[in-house]
Scaffold this motif. Structure first.
Motif, PDB file in Angstrom:
ATOM      1  N   UNK A  60       0.834  -1.201  -0.060  1.00 35.21           N
ATOM      2  CA  UNK A  60       0.076  -0.001  -0.066  1.00 35.21           C
ATOM      3  C   UNK A  60       0.926   1.254  -0.039  1.00 35.21           C
ATOM      4  N   UNK A  61       0.386   2.071  -0.897  1.00 32.25           N
ATOM      5  CA  UNK A  61       1.349   3.436  -0.887  1.00 32.25           C
ATOM      6  C   UNK A  61       1.015   4.368   0.192  1.00 32.25           C
ATOM      7  N   UNK A  62       1.939   5.086   0.719  1.00 36.50           N
ATOM      8  CA  UNK A  62       1.722   6.221   1.918  1.00 36.50           C
ATOM      9  C   UNK A  62       0.742   7.077   1.218  1.00 36.50           C
ATOM     10  N   UNK A  63       0.189   7.692   2.146  1.00 38.22           N
ATOM     11  CA  UNK A  63      -0.846   8.881   1.908  1.00 38.22           C
ATOM     12  C   UNK A  63      -0.505  10.079   1.416  1.00 38.22           C
ATOM     13  N   UNK A  64       0.652  10.359   1.954  1.00 37.34           N
ATOM     14  CA  UNK A  64       1.513  11.563   1.781  1.00 37.34           C
ATOM     15  C   UNK A  64       1.829  11.265   0.148  1.00 37.34           C
ATOM     16  N   UNK A  65       2.391  10.376  -0.487  1.00 36.45           N
ATOM     17  CA  UNK A  65       2.658  10.184  -1.448  1.00 36.45           C
ATOM     18  C   UNK A  65       1.659  10.241  -2.467  1.00 36.45           C
ATOM     19  N   UNK A  66       0.627   9.630  -2.039  1.00 37.59           N
ATOM     20  CA  UNK A  66      -0.714   9.582  -2.987  1.00 37.59           C
ATOM     21  C   UNK A  66      -1.197  11.037  -3.116  1.00 37.59           C
ATOM     22  N   UNK A  69       0.392  13.268 -11.202  1.00 33.08           N
ATOM     23  CA  UNK A  69       1.236  12.800 -11.948  1.00 33.08           C
ATOM     24  C   UNK A  69       1.045  11.363 -12.251  1.00 33.08           C
ATOM     25  N   UNK A  70       0.720  10.667 -11.452  1.00 33.39           N
ATOM     26  CA  UNK A  70       0.376   8.994 -11.433  1.00 33.39           C
ATOM     27  C   UNK A  70      -0.610   8.805 -12.428  1.00 33.39           C
ATOM     28  N   UNK A  71      -1.895   9.675 -12.223  1.00 35.15           N
ATOM     29  CA  UNK A  71      -2.968   9.406 -13.314  1.00 35.15           C
ATOM     30  C   UNK A  71      -2.543   9.702 -14.643  1.00 35.15           C
ATOM     31  N   UNK A  72      -1.752  10.951 -14.817  1.00 33.59           N
ATOM     32  CA  UNK A  72      -1.266  11.347 -16.260  1.00 33.59           C
ATOM     33  C   UNK A  72      -0.138  10.470 -16.766  1.00 33.59           C
ATOM     34  N   UNK A  73       0.805  10.047 -15.944  1.00 36.71           N
ATOM     35  CA  UNK A  73       1.807   9.259 -16.385  1.00 36.71           C
ATOM     36  C   UNK A  73       1.550   7.941 -16.861  1.00 36.71           C
ATOM     37  N   UNK A  74       0.712   7.162 -15.905  1.00 37.64           N
ATOM     38  CA  UNK A  74       0.433   5.867 -15.929  1.00 37.64           C
ATOM     39  C   UNK A  74      -1.237   5.593 -15.839  1.00 37.64           C
ATOM     40  N   UNK A  75      -1.886   6.105 -17.150  1.00 31.46           N
ATOM     41  CA  UNK A  75      -3.211   5.897 -16.994  1.00 31.46           C
ATOM     42  C   UNK A  75      -3.832   4.445 -16.962  1.00 31.46           C
ATOM     43  N   UNK A  81      -2.679   1.955 -15.349  1.00 29.49           N
ATOM     44  CA  UNK A  81      -2.701   1.470 -13.761  1.00 29.49           C
ATOM     45  C   UNK A  81      -3.670   2.314 -12.903  1.00 29.49           C
ATOM     46  N   UNK A  82      -3.433   3.648 -13.162  1.00 24.19           N
ATOM     47  CA  UNK A  82      -4.262   4.699 -11.925  1.00 24.19           C
ATOM     48  C   UNK A  82      -5.419   5.529 -12.668  1.00 24.19           C
ATOM     49  N   UNK A  97      -6.412   0.923  -0.486  1.00 30.48           N
ATOM     50  CA  UNK A  97      -6.274  -0.441  -0.551  1.00 30.48           C
ATOM     51  C   UNK A  97      -6.510  -1.282  -1.985  1.00 30.48           C
ATOM     52  N   UNK A  98      -7.030  -0.371  -3.035  1.00 29.46           N
ATOM     53  CA  UNK A  98      -7.117  -0.761  -4.558  1.00 29.46           C
ATOM     54  C   UNK A  98      -5.859  -0.102  -5.293  1.00 29.46           C
ATOM     55  N   UNK A  99      -5.361   0.882  -4.780  1.00 27.33           N
ATOM     56  CA  UNK A  99      -4.441   1.568  -5.436  1.00 27.33           C
ATOM     57  C   UNK A  99      -3.250   0.745  -5.709  1.00 27.33           C
ATOM     58  N   UNK A 100      -2.638   0.379  -6.916  1.00 26.94           N
ATOM     59  CA  UNK A 100      -1.569  -0.460  -7.169  1.00 26.94           C
ATOM     60  C   UNK A 100      -0.110   0.132  -6.855  1.00 26.94           C
TER      61      UNK A 100
END
Length: 124
Positions: free
Chosen positions: A1-7, A13-19, A21-22, A95-98
């Motif tokens: 699970x990724x840390x809340x601060x990171x998310x 950036x995550x949604x844009x760079x890796x659509x 997955x995210x 919980x569902x974020x890869x």
């Protein structure tokens, strides 16, 4: 699970760079809800501090202080309820974020889209 601060800090950036997955997770909404939850926690702590100040006075409190304490109690209960609801939604989303793959991992929707690297020299 990724840390809340990171998310929170990397949602766009995550949604844009890796659509692939995210894209379906709505990380922007996650970041907005997390920001609202943090603001509510700050207000909640301020209300609790004020309530503690009022209750720590010696002697019988004035009618104005009693009225303020009653109002603070209701506001604190509402903020606690909102914070708990936001926390449940945030936990369910987390919980569902890869996990974020390493930069060396080939991109693709699943295993079939990846290249076979057998026999190639790998540098780490």
């Amino acid at each position: 699970m990724l840390p809340r601060e990171y998310l929170r800090e990397h949602a766009a950036r995550l949604a844009l760079e890796m659509p692939e997955r995210f894209g379906g997770i709505r990380l922007e909404e996650y970041a907005t809800l997390e920001r609202e939850r943090r603001d509510a926690v700050t207000r909640l702590e301020e209300k609790r501090r004020r309530r503690n100040e009022l209750s720590s006075t010696r002697g019988k409190p004035s009618p104005e202080a009693l009225a303020e304490m009653k109002a603070l109690k209701e506001e604190i209960q509402e903020l606690e309820r909102r914070t708990e609801e936001a926390e449940k939604i945030l936990r369910a989303t987390e919980e569902v974020v890869p996990n974020v793959p390493q930069p060396s991992v080939p991109r693709g929707k699943d295993e079939t889209a990846k290249k076979d690297l057998k026999g190639q020299e790998v540098t780490i």
